[in-house]
Design a protein around this motif. Sequence first.
Motif, PDB file in Angstrom:
ATOM      1  N   UNK A   1       0.846  -1.181   0.000  1.00 44.40           N
ATOM      2  CA  UNK A   1       0.000   0.000   0.000  1.00 44.40           C
ATOM      3  C   UNK A   1       0.889   1.241   0.000  1.00 44.40           C
ATOM      4  N   UNK A   2       0.919   1.955  -1.071  1.00 42.30           N
ATOM      5  CA  UNK A   2       1.671   3.196  -1.161  1.00 42.30           C
ATOM      6  C   UNK A   2       0.802   4.378  -0.756  1.00 42.30           C
ATOM      7  N   UNK A   3      -0.329   4.101  -0.179  1.00 45.91           N
ATOM      8  CA  UNK A   3      -1.317   5.126   0.146  1.00 45.91           C
ATOM      9  C   UNK A   3      -0.727   6.271   0.962  1.00 45.91           C
ATOM     10  N   UNK A   4      -0.015   5.936   2.014  1.00 48.49           N
ATOM     11  CA  UNK A   4       0.476   6.968   2.922  1.00 48.49           C
ATOM     12  C   UNK A   4       1.404   7.941   2.201  1.00 48.49           C
ATOM     13  N   UNK A   5       2.389   7.406   1.481  1.00 50.58           N
ATOM     14  CA  UNK A   5       3.349   8.251   0.782  1.00 50.58           C
ATOM     15  C   UNK A   5       2.633   9.064  -0.290  1.00 50.58           C
ATOM     16  N   UNK A   6       1.735   8.416  -1.028  1.00 50.66           N
ATOM     17  CA  UNK A   6       0.968   9.127  -2.061  1.00 50.66           C
ATOM     18  C   UNK A   6       0.137  10.242  -1.445  1.00 50.66           C
ATOM     19  N   UNK A 123      -8.478  16.237   8.493  1.00 48.87           N
ATOM     20  CA  UNK A 123      -9.597  15.331   8.740  1.00 48.87           C
ATOM     21  C   UNK A 123      -9.817  14.391   7.547  1.00 48.87           C
ATOM     22  N   UNK A 124      -9.722  14.930   6.345  1.00 48.74           N
ATOM     23  CA  UNK A 124      -9.874  14.104   5.145  1.00 48.74           C
ATOM     24  C   UNK A 124      -8.768  13.048   5.084  1.00 48.74           C
ATOM     25  N   UNK A 125      -7.553  13.438   5.382  1.00 50.44           N
ATOM     26  CA  UNK A 125      -6.413  12.514   5.408  1.00 50.44           C
ATOM     27  C   UNK A 125      -6.662  11.399   6.430  1.00 50.44           C
ATOM     28  N   UNK A 126      -7.100  11.783   7.611  1.00 51.26           N
ATOM     29  CA  UNK A 126      -7.379  10.828   8.694  1.00 51.26           C
ATOM     30  C   UNK A 126      -8.477   9.844   8.285  1.00 51.26           C
ATOM     31  N   UNK A 127      -9.534  10.350   7.700  1.00 48.67           N
ATOM     32  CA  UNK A 127     -10.639   9.493   7.245  1.00 48.67           C
ATOM     33  C   UNK A 127     -10.139   8.478   6.218  1.00 48.67           C
ATOM     34  N   UNK A 128      -9.317   8.934   5.309  1.00 46.00           N
ATOM     35  CA  UNK A 128      -8.816   8.031   4.273  1.00 46.00           C
ATOM     36  C   UNK A 128      -7.913   6.953   4.860  1.00 46.00           C
ATOM     37  N   UNK A 129      -7.129   7.293   5.872  1.00 45.03           N
ATOM     38  CA  UNK A 129      -6.297   6.295   6.546  1.00 45.03           C
ATOM     39  C   UNK A 129      -7.182   5.204   7.144  1.00 45.03           C
ATOM     40  N   UNK A 130      -8.239   5.602   7.838  1.00 42.06           N
ATOM     41  CA  UNK A 130      -9.141   4.625   8.451  1.00 42.06           C
ATOM     42  C   UNK A 130      -9.846   3.771   7.396  1.00 42.06           C
ATOM     43  N   UNK A 131     -10.286   4.399   6.320  1.00 37.96           N
ATOM     44  CA  UNK A 131     -10.952   3.647   5.256  1.00 37.96           C
ATOM     45  C   UNK A 131     -10.033   2.582   4.666  1.00 37.96           C
ATOM     46  N   UNK A 132      -8.809   2.959   4.387  1.00 37.06           N
ATOM     47  CA  UNK A 132      -7.854   2.006   3.820  1.00 37.06           C
ATOM     48  C   UNK A 132      -7.589   0.876   4.812  1.00 37.06           C
ATOM     49  N   UNK A 133      -7.440   1.198   6.077  1.00 36.07           N
ATOM     50  CA  UNK A 133      -7.218   0.171   7.093  1.00 36.07           C
ATOM     51  C   UNK A 133      -8.354  -0.832   7.157  1.00 36.07           C
ATOM     52  N   UNK A 134      -9.577  -0.345   7.167  1.00 31.21           N
ATOM     53  CA  UNK A 134     -10.718  -1.254   7.211  1.00 31.21           C
ATOM     54  C   UNK A 134     -10.852  -2.050   5.920  1.00 31.21           C
ATOM     55  N   UNK A 135     -10.553  -1.433   4.795  1.00 35.28           N
ATOM     56  CA  UNK A 135     -10.611  -2.152   3.516  1.00 35.28           C
ATOM     57  C   UNK A 135      -9.585  -3.280   3.490  1.00 35.28           C
ATOM     58  N   UNK A 136      -8.407  -3.052   4.058  1.00 36.21           N
ATOM     59  CA  UNK A 136      -7.385  -4.100   4.101  1.00 36.21           C
ATOM     60  C   UNK A 136      -7.848  -5.276   4.954  1.00 36.21           C
TER      61      UNK A 136
END
Length: 189
Positions: A1-6, A123-136
């Motif tokens: 997951x390159x999500x964080x760096x991206x 807040x948007x960044x934080x939400x996306x982190x949680x979404x990716x975590x749950x999707x994983x």
Amino acid sequence: MNFFIEKLNEFASDPSIEDEDIDVLNSLLKVHYYKKGELIYKQGDICKEFYWVKSGFVRQYYYKNGKDITETFADENDGFGSISSLVYGEPTILEAIAMENTEIYHINREKLNLLSFKYPKVQEFYRQILEIGFAMVYKRMVLYKFESARQRYQTLLQEKPNIILKTSSIHIASYLGISPETLSRIKGD
């Protein structure tokens, strides 16, 4: 997951994001170095951080009936953590260990949460982190329920080919939910 760096790069390069937002996020971002074999967190800890591997390799695992079971691997740019411990503040059943010398970014969840009320982009960044975590977590559950052992191995080869080179067959087999003998047969076919 390159999500964080991206996401960090998107965040920093988005012209609509104020310098103050970038400074806030950067103030939360910490880096820690772990030596090979060093625990990042252990069973019973309450995880308060989101983690991303900058360089190195991490294995998360738990114990069941006295056996060490691999939950996940995190390679460069991959995120990891104990989602239930982060969200509910309960002790984790997982342990995370550096499988080689590893550099990790981490952000404190509580601080990120507090600042997200003041800074909408945070807040948007934080939400996306949680979404990716749950999707994983969901993807892993589906993998176990609907794919055969051979399909799980093929998925691993496609999505994370470096893992095969970085860890033992015993850890790979436990991650796939199969015996080392079954993994050996699958590799041999």
